[in-house]
Design a protein around this motif. Structure first.
Motif, PDB file in Angstrom:
ATOM      1  N   ASN A  16       0.629  -1.281   0.205  1.00 30.92           N
ATOM      2  CA  ASN A  16      -0.164   0.065  -0.030  1.00 30.92           C
ATOM      3  C   ASN A  16       0.989   1.165   0.080  1.00 30.92           C
ATOM      4  OD1 ASN A  16      -2.406   1.256  -0.163  1.00 30.92           O
ATOM      5  ND2 ASN A  16      -2.620   1.437   2.303  1.00 30.92           N
ATOM      6  N   ILE A  17       2.142   1.211  -0.166  1.00 29.11           N
ATOM      7  CA  ILE A  17       2.915   2.400  -0.146  1.00 29.11           C
ATOM      8  C   ILE A  17       2.678   3.472  -1.486  1.00 29.11           C
ATOM      9  CG2 ILE A  17       5.490   3.122  -0.401  1.00 29.11           C
ATOM     10  CD1 ILE A  17       6.324   0.474   0.820  1.00 29.11           C
ATOM     11  N   LYS A  18       2.514   4.467  -0.984  1.00 22.88           N
ATOM     12  CA  LYS A  18       1.892   5.459  -2.281  1.00 22.88           C
ATOM     13  C   LYS A  18       2.917   6.286  -2.589  1.00 22.88           C
ATOM     14  CE  LYS A  18      -2.653   5.660  -0.146  1.00 22.88           C
ATOM     15  NZ  LYS A  18      -3.533   6.481   0.882  1.00 22.88           N
ATOM     16  N   ALA A  19       4.304   6.144  -2.085  1.00 24.56           N
ATOM     17  CA  ALA A  19       5.486   6.743  -2.594  1.00 24.56           C
ATOM     18  C   ALA A  19       6.779   6.408  -2.154  1.00 24.56           C
ATOM     19  CB  ALA A  19       5.374   8.450  -1.775  1.00 24.56           C
ATOM     20  N   THR A  20       7.888   6.756  -2.853  1.00 28.32           N
ATOM     21  CA  THR A  20       9.170   6.425  -2.583  1.00 28.32           C
ATOM     22  C   THR A  20      10.049   7.030  -1.898  1.00 28.32           C
ATOM     23  OG1 THR A  20       9.773   7.030  -4.713  1.00 28.32           O
ATOM     24  CG2 THR A  20       8.881   4.663  -4.728  1.00 28.32           C
ATOM     25  N   LYS A  21       9.547   8.237  -1.224  1.00 31.97           N
ATOM     26  CA  LYS A  21      10.082   9.030  -0.713  1.00 31.97           C
ATOM     27  C   LYS A  21      10.920   8.553   0.778  1.00 31.97           C
ATOM     28  CE  LYS A  21       7.634  13.242  -2.341  1.00 31.97           C
ATOM     29  NZ  LYS A  21       6.799  14.314  -2.013  1.00 31.97           N
ATOM     30  N   SER A  22      12.115   8.670   1.031  1.00 33.36           N
ATOM     31  CA  SER A  22      12.501   8.152   2.374  1.00 33.36           C
ATOM     32  C   SER A  22      12.149   8.687   3.608  1.00 33.36           C
ATOM     33  CB  SER A  22      14.217   8.441   2.352  1.00 33.36           C
ATOM     34  OG  SER A  22      14.390   9.658   2.315  1.00 33.36           O
ATOM     35  N   ASN A  23      11.424   9.640   3.696  1.00 33.43           N
ATOM     36  CA  ASN A  23      10.952  10.309   4.717  1.00 33.43           C
ATOM     37  C   ASN A  23       9.453   9.664   5.235  1.00 33.43           C
ATOM     38  OD1 ASN A  23       9.401  11.512   2.799  1.00 33.43           O
ATOM     39  ND2 ASN A  23       9.653  13.761   3.634  1.00 33.43           N
ATOM     40  N   VAL A  24       8.977   8.932   4.437  1.00 36.99           N
ATOM     41  CA  VAL A  24       7.697   8.428   4.898  1.00 36.99           C
ATOM     42  C   VAL A  24       8.006   7.246   5.916  1.00 36.99           C
ATOM     43  CG1 VAL A  24       5.643   6.863   4.136  1.00 36.99           C
ATOM     44  CG2 VAL A  24       6.786   8.767   2.626  1.00 36.99           C
ATOM     45  N   THR A  25       7.306   7.259   6.991  1.00 33.92           N
ATOM     46  CA  THR A  25       7.700   6.394   8.257  1.00 33.92           C
ATOM     47  C   THR A  25       6.822   5.448   8.380  1.00 33.92           C
ATOM     48  OG1 THR A  25       6.768   7.848   9.898  1.00 33.92           O
ATOM     49  CG2 THR A  25       9.148   8.257   9.115  1.00 33.92           C
ATOM     50  N   ARG A  63       9.225  -9.039  -2.963  1.00 39.74           N
ATOM     51  CA  ARG A  63      10.510  -9.513  -3.352  1.00 39.74           C
ATOM     52  C   ARG A  63      10.938  -9.215  -4.668  1.00 39.74           C
ATOM     53  NH1 ARG A  63      12.287 -15.565  -1.706  1.00 39.74           N
ATOM     54  NH2 ARG A  63      14.022 -14.671  -1.708  1.00 39.74           N
ATOM     55  N   SER A  64      10.025  -8.849  -5.682  1.00 39.62           N
ATOM     56  CA  SER A  64      10.315  -8.459  -7.040  1.00 39.62           C
ATOM     57  C   SER A  64      10.815  -7.189  -6.935  1.00 39.62           C
ATOM     58  CB  SER A  64       9.108  -9.007  -8.029  1.00 39.62           C
ATOM     59  OG  SER A  64       8.084  -7.896  -7.559  1.00 39.62           O
ATOM     60  N   GLY A  65      10.425  -6.317  -6.196  1.00 39.17           N
ATOM     61  CA  GLY A  65      10.605  -4.929  -5.951  1.00 39.17           C
ATOM     62  C   GLY A  65       9.489  -4.166  -6.514  1.00 39.17           C
ATOM     63  N   PHE A  66       8.394  -4.667  -6.618  1.00 35.69           N
ATOM     64  CA  PHE A  66       7.133  -3.995  -7.330  1.00 35.69           C
ATOM     65  C   PHE A  66       6.618  -3.008  -6.114  1.00 35.69           C
ATOM     66  CE2 PHE A  66       2.509  -3.551  -7.319  1.00 35.69           C
ATOM     67  CZ  PHE A  66       2.310  -3.269  -8.874  1.00 35.69           C
ATOM     68  N   ILE A  67       6.382  -1.923  -6.260  1.00 39.30           N
ATOM     69  CA  ILE A  67       5.639  -1.159  -5.386  1.00 39.30           C
ATOM     70  C   ILE A  67       4.614  -0.332  -6.083  1.00 39.30           C
ATOM     71  CG2 ILE A  67       7.695  -0.937  -4.025  1.00 39.30           C
ATOM     72  CD1 ILE A  67       8.572   1.715  -5.121  1.00 39.30           C
ATOM     73  N   ARG A  68       3.820   0.414  -5.068  1.00 39.64           N
ATOM     74  CA  ARG A  68       2.933   1.449  -5.757  1.00 39.64           C
ATOM     75  C   ARG A  68       3.508   2.707  -5.682  1.00 39.64           C
ATOM     76  NH1 ARG A  68      -2.974   3.360  -3.293  1.00 39.64           N
ATOM     77  NH2 ARG A  68      -3.567   4.683  -4.837  1.00 39.64           N
ATOM     78  N   THR A  69       3.904   3.411  -6.933  1.00 41.41           N
ATOM     79  CA  THR A  69       4.711   4.415  -7.027  1.00 41.41           C
ATOM     80  C   THR A  69       3.661   5.683  -7.014  1.00 41.41           C
ATOM     81  OG1 THR A  69       4.707   4.251  -9.570  1.00 41.41           O
ATOM     82  CG2 THR A  69       6.755   3.457  -8.142  1.00 41.41           C
ATOM     83  N   SER A  70       4.161   6.873  -6.563  1.00 44.36           N
ATOM     84  CA  SER A  70       3.211   8.094  -6.712  1.00 44.36           C
ATOM     85  C   SER A  70       3.321   8.731  -8.124  1.00 44.36           C
ATOM     86  CB  SER A  70       3.921   8.918  -5.666  1.00 44.36           C
ATOM     87  OG  SER A  70       5.141   9.139  -5.820  1.00 44.36           O
TER      88      SER A  70
END
Length: 265
Positions: free
Chosen positions: A55-64, A182-189
């Motif tokens: 459910n990650i909506k962004a790849t920013k490192s400051n999302v905790t 594991r594949s690195g798939f994420i939900r990008t913003s």
């Protein structure tokens, strides 16, 4: 039997202020379906699930982590495993931190549904057949489906994996949340605020797990559980006349142990 007899010690955990990208990396590196979350005093305050990572909506490192974690039940080393199983079911989690006591939430270890299942194979509630507990309303996908099609199904449902079938409906494998993580798939913003799907072109065939581990509807639950433990898989495809008749997973068997064998549709 008590939790301290079956729990895993030295649990991998994460601080509430750590980045969600770090949590995702820990899950990938250690092949974990959940991470205990601790505060600055190293006390357990929640759990981060694999579903949260999708459910990650962004790849920013400051999302905790604190924005994604969930409350978890209170399980101590002295908790009976039958009670612990009920807590896992009620909380809809597959792993739960084990804390020192009601008053001291120091992390002692981690308890998973697999830990419990490995110790209940002889329970009389598991004398029924797979047909009594399997989920029959099964969603499937094909090897050529894009992960952007699979992602919302795994995110919005209670399914942790989808069977992969050929154009003729023949079972070929399975794709799970952990496969996607594991594949690195994420939900990008995305800049388009109305967009709801991640930008990714990976197809299911690139990450799906094979072979197909299957049982028949008349397989005893005990035998199905033995196969799941032997192959270290979270679900078995139920095959009847060369077609998928259902899915049985760890939660289905845990539910049978806790409340009996009412079918789940």
């Amino acid at each position: 039997m008590k939790v301290n007899e079956i729990m895993s010690k030295d649990a991998v955990c994460i601080n509430e202020h750590d980045s969600i990208t770090h949590a995702r990396q820990l899950m990938r590196d250690h092949y974990l379906r959940g991470l205990p979350v601790i505060d600055e005093e190293e006390k357990v305050i929640g759990i981060l699930k694999d579903k949260d990572i999708l459910n990650i909506k962004a790849t920013k490192s400051n999302v905790t982590v604190e924005g994604y974690m969930h409350a978890c039940p209170l399980i101590t080393p002295e908790t009976d495993i039958a009670d612990a199983a009920k807590y896992l079911l009620d909380s809809e989690i597959g792993r739960c931190p084990v804390v020192s006591s009601n008053e001291d939430r120091s992390l002692e270890g981690i308890l998973s549904n697999s830990d419990i299942l490995a110790n209940i194979a002889g329970n009389r509630k598991l004398d029924a057949t797979v047909a009594d507990i399997m989920t029959t309303n099964v969603s499937t996908c094909t090897p050529h489906d894009n992960l952007t099609k699979v992602w919302p199904v795994l995110l919005e449902s209670n399914f942790s994996g989808l069977p992969v079938v050929s154009e003729k409906g023949e079972p070929m494998g399975i794709v799970t949340r952990m496969d996607m993580i594991r594949s690195g798939f994420i939900r990008t913003s995305m800049s388009d605020t109305h967009a709801t799907q991640p930008k990714d072109t990976t197809m299911v065939e690139k990450i799906m797990s094979t072979p197909v581990y299957s049982v028949s509807p008349d397989t005893p639950i005990k035998d199905c559980l033995k196969q799941m433990l032997h192959y270290d898989v979270g679900r078995m495809t139920v095959i009847d006349k060369d077609r998928i008749a259902g899915i049985v997973d760890r939660t289905d068997i845990l539910r049978a142990f806790v409340i009996g064998t009412d079918p789940v549709q």
